[in-house]
Design a protein around this motif. Structure first.
Motif, short mmCIF file in Angstrom:
data_model
loop_
_atom_site.label_atom_id
_atom_site.label_comp_id
_atom_site.label_asym_id
_atom_site.label_seq_id
_atom_site.Cartn_x
_atom_site.Cartn_y
_atom_site.Cartn_z
N UNK A 1 0.85 -1.19 0.00
CA UNK A 1 0.00 0.00 0.00
C UNK A 1 0.89 1.24 0.00
N UNK A 2 0.35 2.32 -0.51
CA UNK A 2 1.11 3.57 -0.56
C UNK A 2 1.58 3.94 0.85
N UNK A 3 2.82 4.29 0.96
CA UNK A 3 3.39 4.67 2.25
C UNK A 3 4.09 3.52 2.96
N UNK A 4 3.79 2.28 2.59
CA UNK A 4 4.45 1.12 3.20
C UNK A 4 5.77 0.87 2.49
N UNK A 5 6.76 0.46 3.24
CA UNK A 5 8.02 0.03 2.64
C UNK A 5 7.89 -1.41 2.20
N UNK A 6 8.51 -1.74 1.11
CA UNK A 6 8.56 -3.13 0.71
C UNK A 6 9.46 -3.91 1.64
N UNK A 7 9.23 -5.19 1.77
CA UNK A 7 9.98 -6.01 2.70
C UNK A 7 11.46 -6.09 2.32
N UNK A 8 11.79 -6.03 1.04
CA UNK A 8 13.19 -6.04 0.64
C UNK A 8 13.95 -4.87 1.25
N UNK A 9 13.35 -3.70 1.24
CA UNK A 9 13.97 -2.51 1.83
C UNK A 9 14.11 -2.68 3.34
N UNK A 10 13.09 -3.24 3.97
CA UNK A 10 13.14 -3.48 5.41
C UNK A 10 14.30 -4.43 5.76
N UNK A 11 14.48 -5.48 4.96
CA UNK A 11 15.58 -6.42 5.21
C UNK A 11 16.95 -5.75 5.02
N UNK A 12 17.08 -4.92 4.01
CA UNK A 12 18.33 -4.20 3.80
C UNK A 12 18.61 -3.27 5.00
N UNK A 13 17.58 -2.62 5.49
CA UNK A 13 17.74 -1.75 6.66
C UNK A 13 18.15 -2.54 7.90
N UNK A 14 17.64 -3.76 8.05
CA UNK A 14 18.04 -4.63 9.17
C UNK A 14 19.52 -4.99 9.07
N UNK A 15 19.97 -5.32 7.86
CA UNK A 15 21.40 -5.62 7.68
C UNK A 15 22.22 -4.38 8.00
N UNK A 16 21.73 -3.23 7.62
CA UNK A 16 22.42 -1.98 7.92
C UNK A 16 22.54 -1.77 9.44
N UNK A 17 21.47 -2.07 10.17
CA UNK A 17 21.50 -1.96 11.64
C UNK A 17 22.54 -2.92 12.23
N UNK A 18 22.57 -4.14 11.72
CA UNK A 18 23.54 -5.14 12.20
C UNK A 18 24.96 -4.67 11.90
N UNK A 19 25.18 -4.21 10.67
CA UNK A 19 26.52 -3.78 10.25
C UNK A 19 27.01 -2.59 11.07
N UNK A 20 26.10 -1.71 11.44
CA UNK A 20 26.48 -0.53 12.21
C UNK A 20 27.02 -0.90 13.60
N UNK A 21 26.68 -2.08 14.09
CA UNK A 21 27.14 -2.54 15.41
C UNK A 21 28.46 -3.31 15.33
N UNK A 22 28.96 -3.55 14.12
CA UNK A 22 30.20 -4.31 13.96
C UNK A 22 31.37 -3.33 13.77
N UNK A 23 32.32 -3.42 14.65
CA UNK A 23 33.47 -2.51 14.61
C UNK A 23 34.21 -2.65 13.28
#
Length: 147
Positions: free
Chosen positions: A108-130
């Protein structure tokens, strides 16, 4: 939609996961990126580990994040992303798969697609790795995501 993220998937979900990863009807949209990733890292495969399945990519033990919709009747994963630290400063997203009804073009308009959500999750994980400074996403013309 209530998303739940985990690194585990039950071996009872093998048929659904095989469908998601290997017979996804949206693969044609990122065909060139898939070929690029396969050439660089090898083919993904599912292997049993106790009661769970793990994703192996080529000779690598990929880190995998699965996502479930706890509101859905079926308790199978609706998306997955496999990634690997390829250097001290870089993580590569090797494979990403999303069930068609959760993809960006079907939201629906305004919702993020799940692919983008998964990429953002990887980004969160990566940000915690020195030391990790960027993520390379091989499905999109070697897209680089800076942290």
């Amino acid at each position: 939609m209530n998303l739940v993220f985990t690194s585990k998937v039950s071996k009872q979900s093998r048929p659904a996961l095989e469908e998601l990863m290997f017979f996804n009807p949206s693969q044609f949209r990122v065909r060139e990126g898939i070929i690029n990733s396969l050439e660089r890292f090898g083919h993904p495969r599912l292997e049993e580990s106790g009661d769970d399945l793990v994703v192996r990519v080529g000779k690598s033990d990929a880190q995998t994040l699965f996502v479930y919709d706890s509101d859905a009747k079926a308790k199978d994963p609706i998306g997955m992303v496999a990634f690997l630290r390829t250097s001290p400063s870089e993580i590569a997203i090797m494979h990403l798969a999303v069930r068609e009804e959760y993809a960006l073009q079907n939201r629906k308009q305004g919702d993020l697609g799940l692919g983008i959500v998964l990429i953002e999750k990887v980004k969160e994980i990566a940000a915690r790795i020195v030391g990790v400074e960027k993520i390379i996403f091989f499905y999109r013309q070697n897209a680089v995501i800076r942290l």
